[in-house]
Enzyme design. Structure first.
Site, PDB file in Angstrom:
ATOM      1  N   GLU A   1       9.848   1.217  10.762  1.00  0.00           N
ATOM      2  CA  GLU A   1      11.456   1.692  10.273  1.00  0.00           C
ATOM      3  C   GLU A   1      10.794   2.982  10.235  1.00  0.00           C
ATOM      4  O   GLU A   1      10.000   3.908   9.855  1.00  0.00           O
ATOM      5  CB  GLU A   1      11.794   1.187   9.185  1.00  0.00           C
TER       6      GLU A   1
ATOM      7  N   LYS B   1       0.806  -0.859   0.275  1.00  0.00           N
ATOM      8  CA  LYS B   1       0.132   0.401   0.307  1.00  0.00           C
ATOM      9  C   LYS B   1       1.012   1.600  -0.032  1.00  0.00           C
ATOM     10  O   LYS B   1       1.333   1.795   1.259  1.00  0.00           O
ATOM     11  CB  LYS B   1      -1.054   0.179   1.396  1.00  0.00           C
TER      12      LYS B   1
ATOM     13  N   CYS C   1      13.308  10.204   7.801  1.00  0.00           N
ATOM     14  CA  CYS C   1      14.007   9.899   9.089  1.00  0.00           C
ATOM     15  C   CYS C   1      15.562   9.859   8.954  1.00  0.00           C
ATOM     16  O   CYS C   1      14.885   9.795  10.993  1.00  0.00           O
ATOM     17  CB  CYS C   1      13.540   8.051   8.784  1.00  0.00           C
TER      18      CYS C   1
END
Ligand code: ADP
Ligand code: MG
Length: 421
Positions: A180, A105, A214
């Site tokens: 993550e 997705k 990130c």
């Protein structure tokens, strides 16, 4: 098939980079590199597909005991909007190499390149149904994947709060989960660092992609001895960063991806000012008519940020750098480790003994010495603490898509003696 997909991605780099930039606003120089990296992911795991060996285990007695890796099964993979194509590649390639089937997705904001990747997999000869690209919203499509009993493993990249929801949803079926999540990487400039290299690395670490990574480096610790010289160099080079049309090859920094993200950055800049930090660069949208109405934001630097403040603790995911004071390595380690995150960290020094000692003491899944935000598919990546569970990339990333089966064969025809006397 994976190797063919790598070739196909490389042969369509201009088109894919263009679409990626239209979708998420990152500078084309960056999305081009990311498309190339996406091809690497398929090439790397294509190479692993016939090399994942089990082993023979030494045991007591007359047994032949061996292990085999088996695919974990049906995988649900949920990815964010900041790097759509590499995220998709990083999830699909190892799962395919392991022999899994999957439903991926993409983020609702950026579904385009994942759909094209799905087409490329079919063109390369993958049987229909092995990879399913399912665009949809998080609370519906994402949540359904996370809780469905037919899903054996969920691999998720995104915010901590969503990761926690996914982990909660896994409880009923004990679905295997890898996460993550966010980061708030410290970037440490020691007093003996090569300052010009450290300036370039620092700026790349926080302003490339408008800070929407990130593993960006939003917390800058500069040793007090070199602070003034360093900040001076940093500000000079910050002025040279070109924020502008993401499709222009000369642009360094494009726009933020969504209005929500822009509003979040604006909010954190307000927090910073309320918390008493000194704004020394940026702090506003560029005042350029061609960029009006876009989600652009100038590279922003706050000085004298206190370790406990929101600016220093929370993930902003934007072009906001916070300078924190640093005098001795002991206090530094405490402050650098003093967030809930543990994804990455950077150290700039010419003294390797000091570098390796700091690398050992920093709680982070990746440590960069005299560089920043370097990742490649062969090197594992993942978080300590609330930055995640499990690893992606490398052999570790492939093993996350496998079950290890141990097989015992009795070579002793007397059988088990337990009931003999
Ligand atoms: P970010 O905003 O940093 O991309 P999010 O965690 O908001 O991080 O979104 C990452 C991905 O998670 C997206 O694909 C989103 O649709 C999906 N998602 C959001 N909420 C949920 C949920 N409750 N369950 C599963 N997936 C979700
Ligand atoms: Mg979100």
């Amino acid at each position: 098939i994976l190797l063919h997909v790598a070739d196909r991605i490389r042969s369509r780099i201009d088109e894919l980079a263009h679409l990626e930039t239209l979708d998420n606003g990152k500078a084309i120089r960056e999305t081009r590199a990311q498309v190339n990296a996406s091809a690497d992911y398929f090439e790397y795991y294509g190479g692993w597909a016939d090399k994942l060996e089990g082993h023979v285990v030494p045991v007591r007695g007359r047994f032949h005991t061996y292990t085999v890796y088996e695919p974990i099964g049906v995988c649900g993979q949920i990815i964010p909007w900041n790097s759509p194509l590499p995220q998709a590649a990083q999830k699909l390639a190892p799962a395919l190499a392991a022999g899994c089937t999957m439903i991926l997705k993409p983020a609702e904001q950026t579904p385009t390149t994942a759909l094209i990747l799905g087409e490329m997999l079919l063109e390369a000869g993958l049987p229909r149904g092995v990879v399913n690209i399912l665009p949809g919203f998080g609370p519906t499509a994402g949540a359904a994947l996370a809780s469905h009993p037919g899903i054996d493993k969920v691999a998720f990249t995104g915010e901590v709060g969503t990761g926690q929801e996914i982990l909660r949803a896994s409880v009923d079926n004990l679905t295997k989960v890898t996460l993550e999540l966010g980061g708030k990487a410290p970037n440490i400039v020691c007093d003996d660092a090569d300052l010009d290299a450290a300036v370039r690395g620092t700026l790349f670490g926080i302003f490339a992609g408008a800070g929407q990574y990130c593993d960006a480096g939003p917390r800058l610790f500069v040793h007090s001895k070199i602070r003034d010289v360093f900040v001076d160099k940093l500000l000079k080079m910050t002025q040279k960063i070109r924020v502008g049309d993401p499709l222009d090859p000369a642009t360094h920094v494009g726009s933020l991806t969504t209005q929500e993200q822009l509003e979040k950055v604006v909010r954190y800049v307000e927090h910073g000012q309320q918390e008493g930090a000194e704004l020394i660069a940026g702090g506003e949208q560029p005042d350029v008519p061609q960029l009006a109405g876009g989600y652009f934001y100038l590279p922003t630097i706050f000085d004298r940020v206190k370790p406990g403040t929101r600016l220093a603790q929370e993930e902003i995911f934007g072009p906001v750098l916070s300078l924190l004071d640093y005098d001795d390595d002991e206090q530094l380690v405490t402050d650098a480790n003093g967030t809930v995150y543990g994804l990455a960290a950077g150290i700039w020094t010419e003294d390797m003994r000091r570098a390796l000692t700091l690398a050992e003491r920093l709680k982070a899944g990746t440590v960069w010495i005299n560089t920043f935000r370097q990742t490649q598919i062969s090197a594992s990546f993942g978080g300590y603490k609330m930055s995640g569970i499990g690893r992606e990339k490398g052999l570790s990333g492939l093993e996350e898509y496998c079950e290890e089966k141990t097989v015992w064969v009795d070579l002793n025809d007397r059988g088990i003696g337990y009931f003999d006397d």
